[in-house]
Design an enzyme around this catalytic site. Structure first.
Site, PDB file in Angstrom:
ATOM      1  N   LYS A 199       0.817  -1.218   0.000  1.00  0.00           N
ATOM      2  CA  LYS A 199       0.000   0.000   0.000  1.00  0.00           C
ATOM      3  C   LYS A 199       0.849   1.265   0.000  1.00  0.00           C
ATOM      4  O   LYS A 199       0.423   2.293  -0.518  1.00  0.00           O
ATOM      5  CB  LYS A 199      -0.916   0.004   1.217  1.00  0.00           C
ATOM      6  CG  LYS A 199      -1.928  -1.119   1.208  1.00  0.00           C
ATOM      7  CD  LYS A 199      -2.868  -0.904   2.362  1.00  0.00           C
ATOM      8  CE  LYS A 199      -3.801  -2.065   2.548  1.00  0.00           C
ATOM      9  NZ  LYS A 199      -4.769  -1.778   3.603  1.00  0.00           N
TER      10      LYS A 199
ATOM     11  N   LYS B 217       0.309   2.919   9.228  1.00  0.00           N
ATOM     12  CA  LYS B 217      -0.313   1.794   8.509  1.00  0.00           C
ATOM     13  C   LYS B 217       0.728   0.783   8.048  1.00  0.00           C
ATOM     14  O   LYS B 217       1.808   1.166   7.603  1.00  0.00           O
ATOM     15  CB  LYS B 217      -1.064   2.311   7.269  1.00  0.00           C
ATOM     16  CG  LYS B 217      -2.289   3.153   7.579  1.00  0.00           C
ATOM     17  CD  LYS B 217      -2.841   3.765   6.304  1.00  0.00           C
ATOM     18  CE  LYS B 217      -4.233   3.275   6.000  1.00  0.00           C
ATOM     19  NZ  LYS B 217      -4.830   3.970   4.838  1.00  0.00           N
TER      20      LYS B 217
ATOM     21  N   GLY C 192      -7.790  -6.002   5.495  1.00  0.00           N
ATOM     22  CA  GLY C 192      -8.929  -6.493   6.275  1.00  0.00           C
ATOM     23  C   GLY C 192      -9.129  -5.729   7.566  1.00  0.00           C
ATOM     24  O   GLY C 192      -9.569  -6.289   8.565  1.00  0.00           O
ATOM     25  N   GLY C 193      -8.806  -4.429   7.536  1.00  0.00           N
ATOM     26  CA  GLY C 193      -9.021  -3.608   8.729  1.00  0.00           C
ATOM     27  C   GLY C 193      -7.935  -3.785   9.782  1.00  0.00           C
ATOM     28  O   GLY C 193      -8.014  -3.199  10.859  1.00  0.00           O
TER      29      GLY C 193
ATOM     30  N   GLU D 194       0.083   8.310   7.493  1.00  0.00           N
ATOM     31  CA  GLU D 194      -0.963   9.142   6.879  1.00  0.00           C
ATOM     32  C   GLU D 194      -1.572  10.017   7.945  1.00  0.00           C
ATOM     33  O   GLU D 194      -1.629   9.618   9.110  1.00  0.00           O
ATOM     34  CB  GLU D 194      -2.079   8.253   6.303  1.00  0.00           C
ATOM     35  CG  GLU D 194      -1.901   7.909   4.865  1.00  0.00           C
ATOM     36  CD  GLU D 194      -2.997   7.007   4.309  1.00  0.00           C
ATOM     37  OE1 GLU D 194      -4.034   6.811   4.970  1.00  0.00           O
ATOM     38  OE2 GLU D 194      -2.791   6.480   3.209  1.00  0.00           O
TER      39      GLU D 194
ATOM     40  N   GLU E  20     -10.387   2.726  -3.613  1.00  0.00           N
ATOM     41  CA  GLU E  20     -10.988   3.178  -2.349  1.00  0.00           C
ATOM     42  C   GLU E  20     -10.514   4.582  -1.982  1.00  0.00           C
ATOM     43  O   GLU E  20      -9.316   4.867  -2.047  1.00  0.00           O
ATOM     44  CB  GLU E  20     -10.622   2.211  -1.212  1.00  0.00           C
ATOM     45  CG  GLU E  20     -11.180   0.812  -1.401  1.00  0.00           C
ATOM     46  CD  GLU E  20     -11.052  -0.060  -0.160  1.00  0.00           C
ATOM     47  OE1 GLU E  20     -11.864  -0.993  -0.006  1.00  0.00           O
ATOM     48  OE2 GLU E  20     -10.145   0.179   0.672  1.00  0.00           O
TER      49      GLU E  20
ATOM     50  N   ASN F  34      -8.120  -2.334  -4.437  1.00  0.00           N
ATOM     51  CA  ASN F  34      -8.346  -3.768  -4.257  1.00  0.00           C
ATOM     52  C   ASN F  34      -8.287  -4.420  -5.628  1.00  0.00           C
ATOM     53  O   ASN F  34      -9.094  -4.103  -6.505  1.00  0.00           O
ATOM     54  CB  ASN F  34      -9.707  -4.044  -3.618  1.00  0.00           C
ATOM     55  CG  ASN F  34      -9.745  -3.563  -2.179  1.00  0.00           C
ATOM     56  OD1 ASN F  34     -10.666  -2.899  -1.754  1.00  0.00           O
ATOM     57  ND2 ASN F  34      -8.724  -3.881  -1.420  1.00  0.00           N
TER      58      ASN F  34
ATOM     59  N   ARG G 166      -9.115  -7.219  -6.873  1.00  0.00           N
ATOM     60  CA  ARG G 166      -9.929  -8.453  -6.919  1.00  0.00           C
ATOM     61  C   ARG G 166     -11.400  -8.050  -6.960  1.00  0.00           C
ATOM     62  O   ARG G 166     -11.722  -6.881  -6.818  1.00  0.00           O
ATOM     63  CB  ARG G 166      -9.690  -9.256  -5.646  1.00  0.00           C
ATOM     64  CG  ARG G 166      -9.947  -8.392  -4.409  1.00  0.00           C
ATOM     65  CD  ARG G 166      -9.926  -9.134  -3.121  1.00  0.00           C
ATOM     66  NE  ARG G 166      -9.666  -8.250  -2.002  1.00  0.00           N
ATOM     67  CZ  ARG G 166     -10.563  -7.502  -1.376  1.00  0.00           C
ATOM     68  NH1 ARG G 166     -11.820  -7.525  -1.764  1.00  0.00           N
ATOM     69  NH2 ARG G 166     -10.216  -6.721  -0.373  1.00  0.00           N
TER      70      ARG G 166
ATOM     71  N   VAL H  24     -16.605  -8.309  -1.904  1.00  0.00           N
ATOM     72  CA  VAL H  24     -17.855  -8.812  -1.333  1.00  0.00           C
ATOM     73  C   VAL H  24     -19.034  -7.994  -1.879  1.00  0.00           C
ATOM     74  O   VAL H  24     -20.036  -8.535  -2.334  1.00  0.00           O
ATOM     75  CB  VAL H  24     -17.817  -8.706   0.215  1.00  0.00           C
ATOM     76  CG1 VAL H  24     -19.170  -9.038   0.823  1.00  0.00           C
ATOM     77  CG2 VAL H  24     -16.735  -9.601   0.794  1.00  0.00           C
TER      78      VAL H  24
END
Ligand code: ADP
Length: 455
Positions: free
Chosen positions: A116, A158, A164-165, A200, A275, A290, A292, A295
């Site tokens: 990231k 980060k 996944g949070g 960040e 995002e 992302n 992919r 959901v």
């Protein structure tokens, strides 16, 4: 066109992909762990191959066994779904080396966007707005602290490989920085096998707004509008909707253009998501891509009428995208609720077990994506998501009303679920008004849970 696709996943997303294959006239090969021998995806696929014991690392993450299964069954391609191997560049490369097509972007793109800190640096270099912070990874604690002072507190540390949070740490005061930085690095090393972190500015309670991208292998890139995923618990999404109520047409157009710019900068093809976080003054910042299917792709499918899994398969096959940006028509309003086997009253403790009785809602504008059936025993080894309830209606209020009635019809007995929590959120005044951000659930959870059970 592919003749046979191996689906390297389980649960509702495996079922979703198998259904799509069937509609396209493509045979599907399911893979399963010993704990999943009775799972729905195994029963729906053309063929099924056991790839190992219950533990994910021995089965759904077992690249060797999955590739062997694909080769033995003469598959042309592998669809990774989400989670598991879907963002594993090494696996995507292995597929290629075995002569199998990985249904997703190029492995080099996965690798680049998977770090990231590198993804953010790439976006900054391409003039896509990013959150003020370090230009890529930051190693030295003193240098990081100086930068944090310059950006201004609060800041967010980060993990470059986080997801996944997980792997994020907030720091509110300078005196806490050094310790938090070292702890974040150690945590990142332990969780993700890589201690790289970046910095960040912490945007206080932003909106999480993401854009769905579709791009083919010939550089044709479009977006299918946004999803508002601000109903989150501990940075994990619970409810998603589209469109986002607070986006003006001008802002949507600007963010959509930047999302396309971001995907192009990454050399992206397949379905993907850009995002952003959006602050109170409508400033928006890229946070990650992302690489992919997600959901919540279903919400966009309802609004656009475009089957995203089908598009992924066609693109992987090398076909040019036959949808132009001006052809994309997003109609009405869609909301998705994630129904997890968790007990919200016990800090969302997972609640595996046997489904004694099951009844799914249906009717006009209601879609249920799930791998549950009556008598199914939910194994305790995997993700707790049981079903996605998605509704589509002309207006936002109609969609909320439809979701309420859909959840009233839903019966999942035998395990605790988040269904009732979703139902109560559909009645919260701030949600109904559309005034909510990523701080909404943390702030209101206790109160919402204290409401009388309305079922
Ligand atoms: P993950 O891969 O874990 O989902 P993300 O980078 O997408 O990680 O972040 C998850 C969530 O964390 C976002 O949806 C948002 O709510 C929050 N978040 C991320 N970056 C920031 C930031 N700079 N300021 C405030 N919140 C943030």
């Amino acid at each position: 066109m592919f003749r046979r696709i191996l689906v390297a996943n389980r649960g509702e997303i495996a079922v979703r992909i198998i259904r799509c294959c069937r509609e396209l006239g493509i045979e599907s090969v399911a893979v399963y762990s010993t704990a999943d021998k009775d799972a729905l995806h195994v029963q729906l696929a053309t063929k099924a191959v056991c790839i190992g014991p219950a533990k994910s690392s021995d089965s759904y993450l077992n690249t060797k066994n999955i590739l062997a299964a694909a080769l033995q069954t003469n598959c042309d391609a592998i669809h990774p779904g989400f989670g598991f191997l879907s963002e594993n560049a090494h696996f995507a490369r292995l597929c290629e080396e075995c002569g199998l097509i990985f249904i997703g972007p190029d492995y080099k793109t996965i690798e680049m966007m998977g770090d990231k800190s590198k993804a953010v640096a790439l976006m900054r270099a391409n003039n896509v707005p990013v959150v003020p912070g370090s230009n890529g990874a930051i190693e030295d604690v003193h240098e990081a602290q100086k930068l944090a002072q310059k950006i201004g507190y609060p800041v967010l540390i980060k993990a470059a490989m986080g997801g996944g949070g997980r792997g994020m740490r907030r720091v509110y005061e300078d005196k806490d920085f050094a310790q938090a930085f070292m702890a974040a690095k150690m945590e990142a090393e332990a969780c993700f096998g890589d201690g790289t972190v970046y910095l960040e500015k912490l945007i206080i309670n932003p909106k999480h707004i993401e854009f769905q991208i579709l791009a083919d292998k010939f550089g044709h890139t479009i977006h299918l509008g946004e999803r508002d995923c601000s109903v989150q618990r501990r940075n994990q999404k619970l409810i998603e909707e589209s469109p986002c109520k607070i986006l003006s047409p001008e802002l949507r157009e600007k963010m959509g253009a930047d999302a396309i710019k971001a995907a192009k900068a990454a050399g992206y093809y397949s379905a993907g998501t850009i995002e952003f976080v959006v602050d109170r003054d409508n400033n928006y910042y890229f946070i990650e891509m992302n690489t992919r299917i997600q959901v919540e792709h279903t919400v966009t499918e309802m609004l656009s009428g475009i089957d995203l899994i089908r598009q992924q398969i066609l693109i992987a096959c090398g076909l040019p995208l036959n949808i132009k940006q001006e052809d994309v028509q997003l109609k009405g309003w869609a909301i998705e609720c994630r129904i997890n086997a968790e007990n919200p009253k016990e800090d969302f403790r997972p609640s595996p077990g046997k489904i004694n009785f099951l009844h799914f809602p249906a009717g006009n504008g209601v879609r249920v994506d799930s791998a549950l059936y009556n008598g199914y025993e939910i194994p305790p080894f995997y993700d707790s998501m049981l079903a996605k309830i998605i509704v589509h209606a002309p207006t936002r209020l109609d969609a909320i009303r439809k979701m309420r009635r859909a959840l009233e019809e839903l019966v999942i007995s035998g395990v605790e679920t988040t269904a009732n929590l979703n139902y109560l959120i559909m009645h919260h005044k701030d949600f109904v008004r559309g005034i909510y951000d990523t701080g909404f659930l943390d702030k209101n959870l206790e109160k919402i849970l204290s409401w009388e059970n309305r079922y």
